[in-house]
Design a protein around this motif. Sequence first.
Motif, PDB file in Angstrom:
ATOM      1  N   LEU A 142     -19.346 -46.884  -2.368  1.00 26.12           N
ATOM      2  CA  LEU A 142     -19.594 -45.574  -2.062  1.00 26.12           C
ATOM      3  C   LEU A 142     -18.383 -45.068  -0.982  1.00 26.12           C
ATOM      4  CD1 LEU A 142     -21.689 -43.117  -1.539  1.00 26.12           C
ATOM      5  CD2 LEU A 142     -22.463 -44.436   0.381  1.00 26.12           C
ATOM      6  N   GLU A 143     -17.931 -45.427  -0.279  1.00 23.38           N
ATOM      7  CA  GLU A 143     -17.270 -45.126   0.610  1.00 23.38           C
ATOM      8  C   GLU A 143     -15.639 -44.787  -0.259  1.00 23.38           C
ATOM      9  OE1 GLU A 143     -17.231 -46.205   4.811  1.00 23.38           O
ATOM     10  OE2 GLU A 143     -18.595 -45.486   5.061  1.00 23.38           O
ATOM     11  N   LYS A 144     -15.487 -45.977  -0.328  1.00 26.58           N
ATOM     12  CA  LYS A 144     -14.311 -46.497  -1.876  1.00 26.58           C
ATOM     13  C   LYS A 144     -13.742 -44.959  -2.856  1.00 26.58           C
ATOM     14  CE  LYS A 144     -11.395 -49.257  -4.323  1.00 26.58           C
ATOM     15  NZ  LYS A 144     -11.827 -49.113  -5.820  1.00 26.58           N
ATOM     16  N   VAL A 145     -15.470 -44.516  -3.325  1.00 29.10           N
ATOM     17  CA  VAL A 145     -14.863 -43.478  -4.327  1.00 29.10           C
ATOM     18  C   VAL A 145     -15.085 -42.004  -3.791  1.00 29.10           C
ATOM     19  CG1 VAL A 145     -16.244 -42.802  -5.730  1.00 29.10           C
ATOM     20  CG2 VAL A 145     -16.572 -45.022  -5.520  1.00 29.10           C
ATOM     21  N   LEU A 146     -16.072 -41.544  -2.956  1.00 32.71           N
ATOM     22  CA  LEU A 146     -16.027 -40.704  -1.728  1.00 32.71           C
ATOM     23  C   LEU A 146     -14.157 -40.221  -1.400  1.00 32.71           C
ATOM     24  CD1 LEU A 146     -19.271 -40.578  -0.502  1.00 32.71           C
ATOM     25  CD2 LEU A 146     -18.631 -39.606  -2.777  1.00 32.71           C
ATOM     26  N   ARG A 147     -14.039 -41.234  -0.720  1.00 34.50           N
ATOM     27  CA  ARG A 147     -12.738 -41.509  -0.353  1.00 34.50           C
ATOM     28  C   ARG A 147     -11.400 -40.541  -1.285  1.00 34.50           C
ATOM     29  NH1 ARG A 147     -10.228 -42.813   4.580  1.00 34.50           N
ATOM     30  NH2 ARG A 147     -12.236 -43.655   5.371  1.00 34.50           N
ATOM     31  N   THR A 148     -11.523 -41.365  -2.008  1.00 35.38           N
ATOM     32  CA  THR A 148     -10.297 -40.773  -3.102  1.00 35.38           C
ATOM     33  C   THR A 148     -10.469 -39.758  -3.962  1.00 35.38           C
ATOM     34  OG1 THR A 148     -10.196 -43.477  -4.361  1.00 35.38           O
ATOM     35  CG2 THR A 148      -9.448 -41.778  -5.951  1.00 35.38           C
ATOM     36  N   GLN A 149     -12.294 -39.592  -4.388  1.00 38.28           N
ATOM     37  CA  GLN A 149     -12.353 -38.244  -4.658  1.00 38.28           C
ATOM     38  C   GLN A 149     -12.523 -36.812  -4.343  1.00 38.28           C
ATOM     39  OE1 GLN A 149     -16.248 -38.338  -5.601  1.00 38.28           O
ATOM     40  NE2 GLN A 149     -16.639 -39.208  -8.070  1.00 38.28           N
ATOM     41  N   GLY A 153      -9.174 -34.692  -5.089  1.00 38.05           N
ATOM     42  CA  GLY A 153      -9.527 -33.557  -5.675  1.00 38.05           C
ATOM     43  C   GLY A 153      -8.604 -32.113  -4.121  1.00 38.05           C
ATOM     44  N   LEU A 154      -8.427 -32.451  -2.782  1.00 40.27           N
ATOM     45  CA  LEU A 154      -8.384 -31.244  -2.012  1.00 40.27           C
ATOM     46  C   LEU A 154      -7.080 -31.519  -1.849  1.00 40.27           C
ATOM     47  CD1 LEU A 154     -11.660 -31.521   0.442  1.00 40.27           C
ATOM     48  CD2 LEU A 154     -11.124 -29.890  -1.963  1.00 40.27           C
ATOM     49  N   LYS A 155      -5.798 -32.674  -2.738  1.00 35.95           N
ATOM     50  CA  LYS A 155      -4.399 -32.591  -2.640  1.00 35.95           C
ATOM     51  C   LYS A 155      -3.625 -30.974  -2.601  1.00 35.95           C
ATOM     52  CE  LYS A 155      -1.669 -36.143  -4.218  1.00 35.95           C
ATOM     53  NZ  LYS A 155      -1.856 -37.024  -5.595  1.00 35.95           N
ATOM     54  N   GLY A 156      -3.390 -31.356  -1.407  1.00 32.06           N
ATOM     55  CA  GLY A 156      -2.441 -29.764  -1.438  1.00 32.06           C
ATOM     56  C   GLY A 156      -3.231 -28.545  -1.330  1.00 32.06           C
ATOM     57  N   THR A 158      -4.623 -25.899   1.912  1.00 40.45           N
ATOM     58  CA  THR A 158      -4.442 -25.811   3.181  1.00 40.45           C
ATOM     59  C   THR A 158      -5.839 -25.690   3.905  1.00 40.45           C
ATOM     60  OG1 THR A 158      -5.058 -23.191   2.914  1.00 40.45           O
ATOM     61  CG2 THR A 158      -3.033 -24.090   1.571  1.00 40.45           C
ATOM     62  N   GLU A 159      -5.476 -25.453   5.183  1.00 44.54           N
ATOM     63  CA  GLU A 159      -6.601 -25.843   6.168  1.00 44.54           C
ATOM     64  C   GLU A 159      -7.324 -23.926   5.485  1.00 44.54           C
ATOM     65  OE1 GLU A 159      -5.662 -26.951  10.174  1.00 44.54           O
ATOM     66  OE2 GLU A 159      -7.959 -26.410  10.456  1.00 44.54           O
ATOM     67  N   ARG A 160      -6.370 -23.551   5.478  1.00 35.85           N
ATOM     68  CA  ARG A 160      -7.481 -21.625   5.073  1.00 35.85           C
ATOM     69  C   ARG A 160      -8.116 -21.641   4.245  1.00 35.85           C
ATOM     70  NH1 ARG A 160      -9.548 -19.264   4.969  1.00 35.85           N
ATOM     71  NH2 ARG A 160     -10.061 -16.418   4.172  1.00 35.85           N
ATOM     72  N   ASP A 161      -7.136 -22.208   2.601  1.00 36.80           N
ATOM     73  CA  ASP A 161      -8.436 -22.291   1.717  1.00 36.80           C
ATOM     74  C   ASP A 161      -9.656 -22.896   2.066  1.00 36.80           C
ATOM     75  OD1 ASP A 161      -6.009 -20.903  -0.423  1.00 36.80           O
ATOM     76  OD2 ASP A 161      -5.134 -22.799  -0.709  1.00 36.80           O
ATOM     77  N   LEU A 162      -9.038 -24.181   2.885  1.00 36.62           N
ATOM     78  CA  LEU A 162     -10.666 -25.049   2.753  1.00 36.62           C
ATOM     79  C   LEU A 162     -11.179 -24.469   3.320  1.00 36.62           C
ATOM     80  CD1 LEU A 162     -11.516 -28.583   2.499  1.00 36.62           C
ATOM     81  CD2 LEU A 162     -10.950 -27.845   5.066  1.00 36.62           C
ATOM     82  N   GLN A 163     -11.625 -23.218   3.751  1.00 35.35           N
ATOM     83  CA  GLN A 163     -12.517 -22.548   4.629  1.00 35.35           C
ATOM     84  C   GLN A 163     -13.021 -21.817   3.873  1.00 35.35           C
ATOM     85  OE1 GLN A 163     -11.065 -19.775   8.327  1.00 35.35           O
ATOM     86  NE2 GLN A 163     -10.048 -21.083   8.848  1.00 35.35           N
ATOM     87  N   ASP A 164     -12.715 -22.008   2.350  1.00 36.15           N
ATOM     88  CA  ASP A 164     -13.891 -21.066   1.634  1.00 36.15           C
ATOM     89  C   ASP A 164     -14.097 -21.679   0.090  1.00 36.15           C
ATOM     90  OD1 ASP A 164     -13.867 -18.027   2.394  1.00 36.15           O
ATOM     91  OD2 ASP A 164     -10.909 -17.795   2.178  1.00 36.15           O
ATOM     92  N   VAL A 197     -12.755 -35.420   5.803  1.00 40.55           N
ATOM     93  CA  VAL A 197     -12.280 -33.621   6.001  1.00 40.55           C
ATOM     94  C   VAL A 197     -11.529 -33.653   7.483  1.00 40.55           C
ATOM     95  CG1 VAL A 197     -12.792 -31.307   5.673  1.00 40.55           C
ATOM     96  CG2 VAL A 197     -14.211 -32.852   3.943  1.00 40.55           C
ATOM     97  N   ALA A 198     -12.491 -34.760   8.084  1.00 40.40           N
ATOM     98  CA  ALA A 198     -11.480 -34.560   9.480  1.00 40.40           C
ATOM     99  C   ALA A 198     -10.450 -35.650   9.376  1.00 40.40           C
ATOM    100  CB  ALA A 198     -12.287 -35.119  10.484  1.00 40.40           C
ATOM    101  N   GLU A 199     -10.266 -36.407   8.665  1.00 45.98           N
ATOM    102  CA  GLU A 199      -8.962 -37.556   8.901  1.00 45.98           C
ATOM    103  C   GLU A 199      -7.596 -36.080   7.397  1.00 45.98           C
ATOM    104  OE1 GLU A 199     -10.044 -41.061   6.466  1.00 45.98           O
ATOM    105  OE2 GLU A 199     -10.932 -41.258   7.781  1.00 45.98           O
ATOM    106  N   GLN A 200      -8.323 -35.968   6.990  1.00 42.88           N
ATOM    107  CA  GLN A 200      -7.132 -34.721   6.214  1.00 42.88           C
ATOM    108  C   GLN A 200      -6.980 -33.402   6.889  1.00 42.88           C
ATOM    109  OE1 GLN A 200      -8.945 -35.132   2.282  1.00 42.88           O
ATOM    110  NE2 GLN A 200      -6.871 -34.207   1.290  1.00 42.88           N
ATOM    111  N   PHE A 201      -7.943 -32.810   7.341  1.00 38.65           N
ATOM    112  CA  PHE A 201      -7.699 -32.074   7.563  1.00 38.65           C
ATOM    113  C   PHE A 201      -8.264 -31.028   9.570  1.00 38.65           C
ATOM    114  CE2 PHE A 201      -8.859 -31.548   3.279  1.00 38.65           C
ATOM    115  CZ  PHE A 201      -7.726 -30.662   2.856  1.00 38.65           C
ATOM    116  N   GLY A 202      -8.557 -32.140   9.989  1.00 40.23           N
ATOM    117  CA  GLY A 202      -8.839 -32.048  10.961  1.00 40.23           C
ATOM    118  C   GLY A 202     -10.478 -31.309  11.364  1.00 40.23           C
TER     119      GLY A 202
END
Length: 256
Positions: A142-149, A153-156, A158-164, A197-202
Amino acid sequence: MIRKPIFAANWKMNIGPSETEDFAKSFLSKVQNRTFPADIVIAPPFVSLAKAAEILGNVSSIALAAQNCSQYDSGAYTGEISGMMLKEFFVHYVILGHSERRAIFGETDEVINAKVRKARELNLKPIFCIGETLDERKAGQLEKVLRTQVSQGLKGVTERDLQDIVIAYEPVWAIGTGVTATAEQAQEAHAFVRSLVAEQFGNDAAAKIRIQYGGSVKPGNAAELMACPDIDGALIGGASLEPQSFLDIIQNGAPA
Ligand SMILES: O=C[C@H](O)COP(=O)(O)O
């Protein structure tokens, strides 16, 4: 409320233009002049968007979504629909990476990432879907699959984009099966996705991002699922095909 819940109806390949007119008029009559402590989104098939936009396009409490869009702008891509085209139909959200797109149509994390980035470039809000199969869950992946996705999927992005961006956690084994994840299973997965998301974006981005649950959500189980601290709404398939059922999920999941 730090995160406003979001309830999205994914009609999948159901409800053509004429039925859309019936649904939209009926749903509108039920929600008109009411306010909900939630965002309401409806994702018809492409060919029903014009009819949905005609009736719901100017209704501020309801937003329209597409169920997919191309990662390309225009050109020789037979059968594809661009984000720019969707915007002509009052479309504000787009479902991307749904497990049916991944499993049946072979969409990879790389393709989904390109679509997420294109959608943000065009100021469309992705409903970015992730989730494990039953075999993956049983195999302890479970965790491995979600981590990869999430990371792919959210590679590149931005933190601003993440808000939307909205994330939809949908365990594949719960989609259309009538088998819902228990509230504990769903909460555990949602908390884990938030930690990714915290690991990747704070931490701030993680606290703000909305994570919907999807998979056999019904009027009868919406309240229990939505009471979980990391579940911020639902992506609903089968039970969204009938206006009263969709409304009941919203009302039970986010009581006014
Ligand atoms: O996009 C919606 C999900 O795939 C859930 O579908 P479902 O509510 O029919 O299980």
